[in-house]
Each structure stands twice: as structure tokens, then as C-alpha cells.
Design a protein around this motif. Structure first.
Motif, PDB file in Angstrom:
ATOM      1  N   CYS B  89       0.853  -1.173   0.000  1.00 45.41           N
ATOM      2  CA  CYS B  89       0.000   0.000   0.000  1.00 45.41           C
ATOM      3  C   CYS B  89       0.899   1.236   0.000  1.00 45.41           C
ATOM      4  N   ALA B  90       0.387   2.316  -0.521  1.00 37.83           N
ATOM      5  CA  ALA B  90       1.138   3.570  -0.586  1.00 37.83           C
ATOM      6  C   ALA B  90       0.164   4.717  -0.421  1.00 37.83           C
ATOM      7  N   THR B  91       0.585   5.750   0.259  1.00 40.72           N
ATOM      8  CA  THR B  91      -0.304   6.863   0.556  1.00 40.72           C
ATOM      9  C   THR B  91       0.252   8.192   0.060  1.00 40.72           C
ATOM     10  N   VAL B  92      -0.656   9.079  -0.271  1.00 37.18           N
ATOM     11  CA  VAL B  92      -0.345  10.483  -0.536  1.00 37.18           C
ATOM     12  C   VAL B  92      -0.949  11.258   0.617  1.00 37.18           C
ATOM     13  N   GLU B  93      -0.111  11.933   1.374  1.00 38.14           N
ATOM     14  CA  GLU B  93      -0.584  12.620   2.567  1.00 38.14           C
ATOM     15  C   GLU B  93      -1.421  13.837   2.217  1.00 38.14           C
ATOM     16  N   SER B  94      -2.437  14.069   3.014  1.00 39.81           N
ATOM     17  CA  SER B  94      -3.280  15.238   2.833  1.00 39.81           C
ATOM     18  C   SER B  94      -2.533  16.478   3.293  1.00 39.81           C
ATOM     19  N   GLY B  95      -2.511  17.513   2.449  1.00 37.62           N
ATOM     20  CA  GLY B  95      -1.838  18.743   2.817  1.00 37.62           C
ATOM     21  C   GLY B  95      -0.344  18.708   2.609  1.00 37.62           C
ATOM     22  N   GLY B  96       0.171  17.562   2.266  1.00 39.10           N
ATOM     23  CA  GLY B  96       1.596  17.459   2.006  1.00 39.10           C
ATOM     24  C   GLY B  96       1.875  17.603   0.526  1.00 39.10           C
ATOM     25  N   SER B  97       3.051  17.211   0.132  1.00 37.93           N
ATOM     26  CA  SER B  97       3.391  17.278  -1.276  1.00 37.93           C
ATOM     27  C   SER B  97       2.658  16.207  -2.055  1.00 37.93           C
ATOM     28  N   ASN B  98       1.998  16.609  -3.116  1.00 34.83           N
ATOM     29  CA  ASN B  98       1.313  15.630  -3.954  1.00 34.83           C
ATOM     30  C   ASN B  98       2.281  14.816  -4.796  1.00 34.83           C
TER      31      ASN B  98
END
Lengths: 116, 113
Positions: B89-98
Motif C-alpha cells: 500500500c502507498a499513501t499520498v498525505e493530505s496537505g503534504g506534497s502531492n
């Protein structure tokens, strides 16, 4: 359409030697990145680029340099190889950032690097 | 730092059975993605689920997301020997760098014929 191409596939280096891992994509993607994969650690981001002339550091940038002179190419340089850099390296590219539009990231097949 | 943690680390099942893998993460996310990696190969994108979605299907894959528990699950139904691979699994953090995709350590799935 070859996708993301990495070379070399395998490389053995002596401590202190330098080398460049090549990465090229033919999909006109703006975003490119380098990850390393170590046993039990998953993938960790080394450096990334959001377009030609623009690069930035990831989670584990020390010991690595990158440049992005063209959209297609994103080489990763090891200036003075250390045993701790023994790993599998993956290059990846995407059309745009990983926002909710769901653009897919494409990975190369990997480069196995051993530093002795 | 690792954002996602997959569970279990390894899973062995018989062909035809269902396989469930779980992923927990630490921060608020924009989206969560699942990838497959065959031995000695690169990662292949399987499915993306946005933070405002709770369930998503793609063929034999079903992904759920529970943002209150900061967890996701990947279900592979009617598994085949060809499904043998590591799943991340891999995530893109909210408010962080896209531009930053943070991976977990993966689950090694073995499907026995």
C-alpha cells in the motif's frame, strides 16, 4: 512505447567508486522519481523531479545526486559508493502529481546494485 | 519514515481461496494506492481509493478504506497461482506534497496451486 527503462539491471561497485543509474521514459511524463527498496523496508523515496530543470529531495537523499535536463531522462548518481547503498533501485514516472485525479505511476524493472 | 504498515507480512493460501491484506497508516491522506510486485520485477499499480471513498472494485480486487481507523484492506477473490507476489500500500498525505508517495513494507502473498 517502452514505458520506463532503467539501466543497468545489475551492477557491482567497489566502495568509493562512482556510477550513474540511468532512467528514461517515453510517455512525456512530467513527474519522475527514484526509490530504493531494501529487505523489510518497503520503498523509500530518494529524489524526485516535477519537470525539466526541477528536482527535490525525498526521504533518503544523502549520497545521491540527480539532475533533470530533459523531460525524458532522470539519472541517479552515486558519487562515492558505500556498502549502505547496496539496494534495488526503482525509477518511476507519472503524468502529474498523485492527487485524487488518480494518475497512475509507472515503475521501471529495477537496478540491482551491490557495493563491496 | 514508513507511512503504511501491511498486515500480515506473509500470507499463504490455496488457489481459489480469497486473500485479504491490511494496511494501516499514520497521517491524514489524500488517497491510498495498492501495488503488486512480482519477484525481481517493478511495481504495478492496481487500484487507487480517494479519502472520501469507502470501497472500490476492480475485477477480482476489492479495496476498502476506513479513514477513522486509518486503515485499508485489499481483498483478492478466487485467487490464482499468478497472484503470487508482494503487495504494497502507498499513501499520498493530505496537505503534504502531492509528489510524495509513501510505501508500506508489503505483504508477500503465495497462492499454492
Amino acid at each position: 512505447n517502452a514505458g520506463v527503462t532503467q539501466t543497468p539491471k545489475f551492477q557491482v561497485l567497489k566502495t568509493g567508486q562512482s556510477m550513474t543509474l540511468q532512467c528514461a521514459q517515453d510517455m512525456n511524463h512530467e513527474y519522475m522519481s527514484w526509490y530504493r527498496q531494501d529487505p523489510g523496508m518497503g520503498l523509500r523515496l530518494i529524489h524526485y523531479s516535477v519537470g525539466a530543470g526541477i528536482t527535490d529531495q525525498g526521504e533518503v537523499p544523502n549520497g545521491y545526486n540527480v539532475s533533470r535536463s530533459t523531460t525524458e531522462d532522470f539519472p541517479l548518481r552515486l558519487l562515492s559508493a558505500a556498502p549502505s547503498q547496496t539496494s534495488v533501485y526503482f525509477c518511476a514516472s507519472s503524468y502529474s502529481p498523485f492527487d485524487s485525479s488518480g494518475n497512475t505511476i509507472y515503475f521501471g524493472e529495477g537496478s540491482w546494485l551491490t557495493v563491496v | 519514515s514508513q507511512q503504511g504498515e501491511e498486515d500480515p507480512q506473509a500470507l499463504s493460501i490455496q488457489e481459489g481461496e480469497n486473500a485479504t491484506m491490511n494496511c494501516s497508516y499514520k497521517t491524514s491522506i489524500n488517497n491510498l494506492q495498492w501495488y503488486r510486485q512480482n519477484s525481481g520485477r517493478g511495481l504495478v499499480h492496481l487500484i487507487l481509493i480517494r479519502s472520501n471513498e469507502r470501497e472500490k472494485h476492480s475485477g477480482r480486487l476489492r479495496v476498502t478504506l476506513d479513514t477513522s481507523k486509518k486503515s485499508s484492506s485489499l481483498l483478492i477473490t478466487a485467487s490464482r497461482a499468478a497472484d503470487t507476489a508482494s503487495y504494497f500500500c502507498a499513501t499520498v498525505e493530505s496537505g503534504g506534497s502531492n509528489y510524495k508517495l509513501t510505501f508500506g513494507k508489503g505483504t508477500l502473498l503465495t497462492v499454492n496451486p
